[in-house]
Scaffold this motif. Structure first.
Motif, PDB file in Angstrom:
ATOM      1  N   LEU A 233       0.853  -1.152   0.016  1.00 21.21           N
ATOM      2  CA  LEU A 233       0.017   0.017  -0.066  1.00 21.21           C
ATOM      3  C   LEU A 233       0.807   1.231  -0.060  1.00 21.21           C
ATOM      4  CD1 LEU A 233      -2.859  -1.111   2.432  1.00 21.21           C
ATOM      5  CD2 LEU A 233      -2.979  -0.883  -0.161  1.00 21.21           C
ATOM      6  N   ARG A 234       1.949   1.314   0.737  1.00 23.58           N
ATOM      7  CA  ARG A 234       2.851   2.498   0.724  1.00 23.58           C
ATOM      8  C   ARG A 234       4.092   2.612  -0.220  1.00 23.58           C
ATOM      9  NH1 ARG A 234       1.432   5.673   4.801  1.00 23.58           N
ATOM     10  NH2 ARG A 234       0.458   4.953   6.801  1.00 23.58           N
ATOM     11  N   GLU A 235       4.434   1.476  -0.846  1.00 19.54           N
ATOM     12  CA  GLU A 235       5.444   1.638  -1.579  1.00 19.54           C
ATOM     13  C   GLU A 235       5.280   1.125  -2.936  1.00 19.54           C
ATOM     14  OE1 GLU A 235       8.042   3.112  -0.304  1.00 19.54           O
ATOM     15  OE2 GLU A 235       7.827   2.753   1.639  1.00 19.54           O
ATOM     16  N   TYR A 236       4.579   0.029  -3.370  1.00 15.09           N
ATOM     17  CA  TYR A 236       4.740  -0.402  -4.693  1.00 15.09           C
ATOM     18  C   TYR A 236       3.325  -0.432  -5.369  1.00 15.09           C
ATOM     19  CZ  TYR A 236       3.553  -5.127  -3.086  1.00 15.09           C
ATOM     20  OH  TYR A 236       3.244  -6.296  -2.522  1.00 15.09           O
ATOM     21  N   ARG A 237       2.287  -0.185  -4.709  1.00 15.35           N
ATOM     22  CA  ARG A 237       0.771  -0.433  -5.248  1.00 15.35           C
ATOM     23  C   ARG A 237       0.787   0.654  -6.637  1.00 15.35           C
ATOM     24  NH1 ARG A 237      -4.287   1.883  -5.420  1.00 15.35           N
ATOM     25  NH2 ARG A 237      -5.962   0.469  -5.641  1.00 15.35           N
ATOM     26  N   ASP A 238       1.238   1.770  -6.567  1.00 19.08           N
ATOM     27  CA  ASP A 238       0.958   2.643  -7.877  1.00 19.08           C
ATOM     28  C   ASP A 238       2.061   2.603  -8.836  1.00 19.08           C
ATOM     29  OD1 ASP A 238      -1.273   3.735  -6.509  1.00 19.08           O
ATOM     30  OD2 ASP A 238      -0.229   5.114  -5.453  1.00 19.08           O
ATOM     31  N   SER A 239       2.825   1.630  -8.651  1.00 17.25           N
ATOM     32  CA  SER A 239       3.977   1.569  -9.817  1.00 17.25           C
ATOM     33  C   SER A 239       4.051   0.037 -10.276  1.00 17.25           C
ATOM     34  CB  SER A 239       5.400   1.998  -9.382  1.00 17.25           C
ATOM     35  OG  SER A 239       5.572   1.339  -7.996  1.00 17.25           O
ATOM     36  N   PHE A 240       3.699  -0.773  -9.404  1.00 13.63           N
ATOM     37  CA  PHE A 240       3.853  -2.100 -10.002  1.00 13.63           C
ATOM     38  C   PHE A 240       2.911  -2.641 -10.880  1.00 13.63           C
ATOM     39  CE2 PHE A 240       2.883  -6.982  -9.274  1.00 13.63           C
ATOM     40  CZ  PHE A 240       4.232  -7.586  -9.212  1.00 13.63           C
ATOM     41  N   GLY A 241       3.440  -3.506 -11.797  1.00 14.40           N
ATOM     42  CA  GLY A 241       2.418  -4.132 -12.930  1.00 14.40           C
ATOM     43  C   GLY A 241       2.958  -5.432 -13.076  1.00 14.40           C
ATOM     44  N   PHE A 242       2.093  -6.279 -13.751  1.00 17.20           N
ATOM     45  CA  PHE A 242       2.409  -7.486 -14.197  1.00 17.20           C
ATOM     46  C   PHE A 242       2.073  -8.006 -15.478  1.00 17.20           C
ATOM     47  CE2 PHE A 242       2.074 -12.166 -13.813  1.00 17.20           C
ATOM     48  CZ  PHE A 242       3.126 -12.668 -13.212  1.00 17.20           C
ATOM     49  N   ALA A 243       2.683  -8.545 -16.285  1.00 10.31           N
ATOM     50  CA  ALA A 243       2.562  -9.127 -17.609  1.00 10.31           C
ATOM     51  C   ALA A 243       2.866 -10.362 -18.037  1.00 10.31           C
ATOM     52  CB  ALA A 243       3.148  -8.094 -18.611  1.00 10.31           C
ATOM     53  N   CYS A 244       1.769 -10.978 -18.691  1.00  9.08           N
ATOM     54  CA  CYS A 244       1.861 -12.556 -19.321  1.00  9.08           C
ATOM     55  C   CYS A 244       2.016 -12.255 -20.704  1.00  9.08           C
ATOM     56  CB  CYS A 244       0.919 -13.159 -18.871  1.00  9.08           C
ATOM     57  SG  CYS A 244       0.786 -13.754 -17.258  1.00  9.08           S
ATOM     58  N   PHE A 245       3.075 -12.838 -21.110  1.00  8.79           N
ATOM     59  CA  PHE A 245       3.365 -12.717 -22.864  1.00  8.79           C
ATOM     60  C   PHE A 245       3.390 -14.184 -23.412  1.00  8.79           C
ATOM     61  CE2 PHE A 245       5.984  -9.603 -20.806  1.00  8.79           C
ATOM     62  CZ  PHE A 245       5.565  -8.425 -21.431  1.00  8.79           C
ATOM     63  N   VAL A 246       2.632 -14.543 -24.521  1.00  7.25           N
ATOM     64  CA  VAL A 246       2.634 -15.532 -25.290  1.00  7.25           C
ATOM     65  C   VAL A 246       3.905 -15.407 -26.328  1.00  7.25           C
ATOM     66  CG1 VAL A 246       1.274 -17.243 -26.773  1.00  7.25           C
ATOM     67  CG2 VAL A 246       0.282 -16.060 -24.891  1.00  7.25           C
ATOM     68  N   LEU A 247       4.668 -16.244 -26.364  1.00 10.98           N
ATOM     69  CA  LEU A 247       5.870 -16.094 -27.252  1.00 10.98           C
ATOM     70  C   LEU A 247       6.064 -17.054 -28.186  1.00 10.98           C
ATOM     71  CD1 LEU A 247       8.261 -14.690 -24.494  1.00 10.98           C
ATOM     72  CD2 LEU A 247       6.859 -13.222 -25.847  1.00 10.98           C
ATOM     73  N   ARG A 248       6.889 -16.857 -29.387  1.00 10.98           N
ATOM     74  CA  ARG A 248       7.174 -17.706 -30.397  1.00 10.98           C
ATOM     75  C   ARG A 248       8.622 -17.357 -30.604  1.00 10.98           C
ATOM     76  NH1 ARG A 248       3.222 -19.790 -33.683  1.00 10.98           N
ATOM     77  NH2 ARG A 248       4.839 -20.704 -35.081  1.00 10.98           N
ATOM     78  N   ARG A 249       9.311 -18.152 -31.238  1.00  9.32           N
ATOM     79  CA  ARG A 249      10.627 -17.865 -31.624  1.00  9.32           C
ATOM     80  C   ARG A 249      10.813 -17.181 -33.074  1.00  9.32           C
ATOM     81  NH1 ARG A 249      14.685 -17.094 -28.600  1.00  9.32           N
ATOM     82  NH2 ARG A 249      16.388 -18.020 -30.211  1.00  9.32           N
ATOM     83  N   THR A 250      11.648 -16.150 -33.190  1.00 14.50           N
ATOM     84  CA  THR A 250      11.598 -15.712 -34.496  1.00 14.50           C
ATOM     85  C   THR A 250      12.490 -16.543 -35.538  1.00 14.50           C
ATOM     86  OG1 THR A 250      13.637 -14.047 -33.680  1.00 14.50           O
ATOM     87  CG2 THR A 250      11.352 -13.335 -33.620  1.00 14.50           C
ATOM     88  N   ALA A 251      13.299 -17.425 -35.003  1.00 12.61           N
ATOM     89  CA  ALA A 251      14.512 -18.074 -35.918  1.00 12.61           C
ATOM     90  C   ALA A 251      14.516 -19.213 -34.906  1.00 12.61           C
ATOM     91  CB  ALA A 251      15.430 -17.518 -36.227  1.00 12.61           C
ATOM     92  N   GLU A 252      14.369 -20.467 -35.665  1.00 11.53           N
ATOM     93  CA  GLU A 252      14.523 -21.806 -34.829  1.00 11.53           C
ATOM     94  C   GLU A 252      16.298 -22.143 -35.054  1.00 11.53           C
ATOM     95  OE1 GLU A 252      12.573 -23.178 -33.391  1.00 11.53           O
ATOM     96  OE2 GLU A 252      10.735 -22.579 -34.121  1.00 11.53           O
TER      97      GLU A 252
END
Length: 252
Positions: A233-252
């Motif tokens: 509440l006092r330190e990181y609520r207003d700055s913290f985010g969380f992201a999930c990425f679905v990824l593929r390789r650009t080159a095998e």
């Protein structure tokens, strides 16, 4: 209190050990999993929530999970038995980074069609080591679903000290693409998801402590919940985010 026990208690009302609602979990899995069959691996699977949902969504899918907590794995086994999917689930106890390296060295088959690692980058030492571990066990053309924190706004020095040296969203994506990965889908946790996760974490632990006042770990659980709530509440609520990425390789 053992940190693994504390984590299980804190996630009693939020078995997805990340700030994501059920609908978000399902959408991400539908983007990441093969339509039928295939193999999925979860590095840091906890109670198996992602794998159980994956087995429910995809007929014929075979799932494997790795986690360091035997109690969490037992809960995953019990849930799979209840759902009738235990015959399609294999669980291994061990550190996620060590088990991932062992699977890569074993070279068992063509690799996994989907590799998951959500909110477990600490087990590997950061996001990029996670992606490297995933790459080593991924089948050609496969998909990775990874979830990690980022700074939504410039954090305070105290927030950085509490949570670590994350990037902003653009910087996080740049690091990912710089390692040969292409995002094909993503989800940014909403304010509701972020707040719900934190209230569940602190609330579940607090409730357990109040319900078990004679337990020797009760005072420590109350202190841990209060300290976590104060930092959020006092330190990181207003700055913290969380992201999930679905990824593929650009080159095998």
């Amino acid at each position: 209190m053992d940190p693994r026990t504390r984590s299980l208690l804190a996630h009693a009302d939020h078995p997805v050990a990340a700030p994501l609602g059920d609908d978000s979990v399902e959408r991400l899995l539908r983007h990441a999993l093969p339509a039928t069959g295939g193999r999925v691996l979860d590095l840091g699977c906890g109670q198996g929530t992602w794998l159980l949902r994956a087995l429910e969504l995809v007929p014929g899918l075979v799932a494997e999970g790795v986690d360091v907590s035997e109690e969490a794995l037992e809960r995953a086994r019990a849930a799979a038995e209840a759902a009738g999917t235990a015959h399609r689930l294999t669980l291994r106890r061990g550190a996620a980074d060590t088990e991932a390296a062992a699977l890569a060295d074993a070279g068992d088959g063509p690799g996994y069609d989907t590799v998951l690692c959500v909110a477990a980058s600490h087990a590997f030492g950061g996001l990029l080591p996670v992606l490297d571990a995933c790459r080593r066990v991924l089948a050609p053309g496969g998909t990775v679903l990874v979830g990690d924190a980022y700074w939504e706004r410039e954090p305070s020095a105290a927030a950085r000290e509490l949570l670590g040296a994350y990037e902003d969203l653009a910087g996080t994506v740049e690091r990912i693409t710089g390692q040969g990965w292409a995002p094909v889908h993503a989800h940014l946790s909403t304010r509701h998801e972020l707040d719900d996760y934190e209230w569940c974490w602190t609330g579940s632990l607090t409730r357990w402590a109040l319900d078990h006042p004679a337990h020797p770990d009760s005072p420590e659980a109350l202190r841990a919940a209060a300290a976590h709530r104060e930092g959020w509440l006092r330190e990181y609520r207003d700055s913290f985010g969380f992201a999930c990425f679905v990824l593929r390789r650009t080159a095998e």
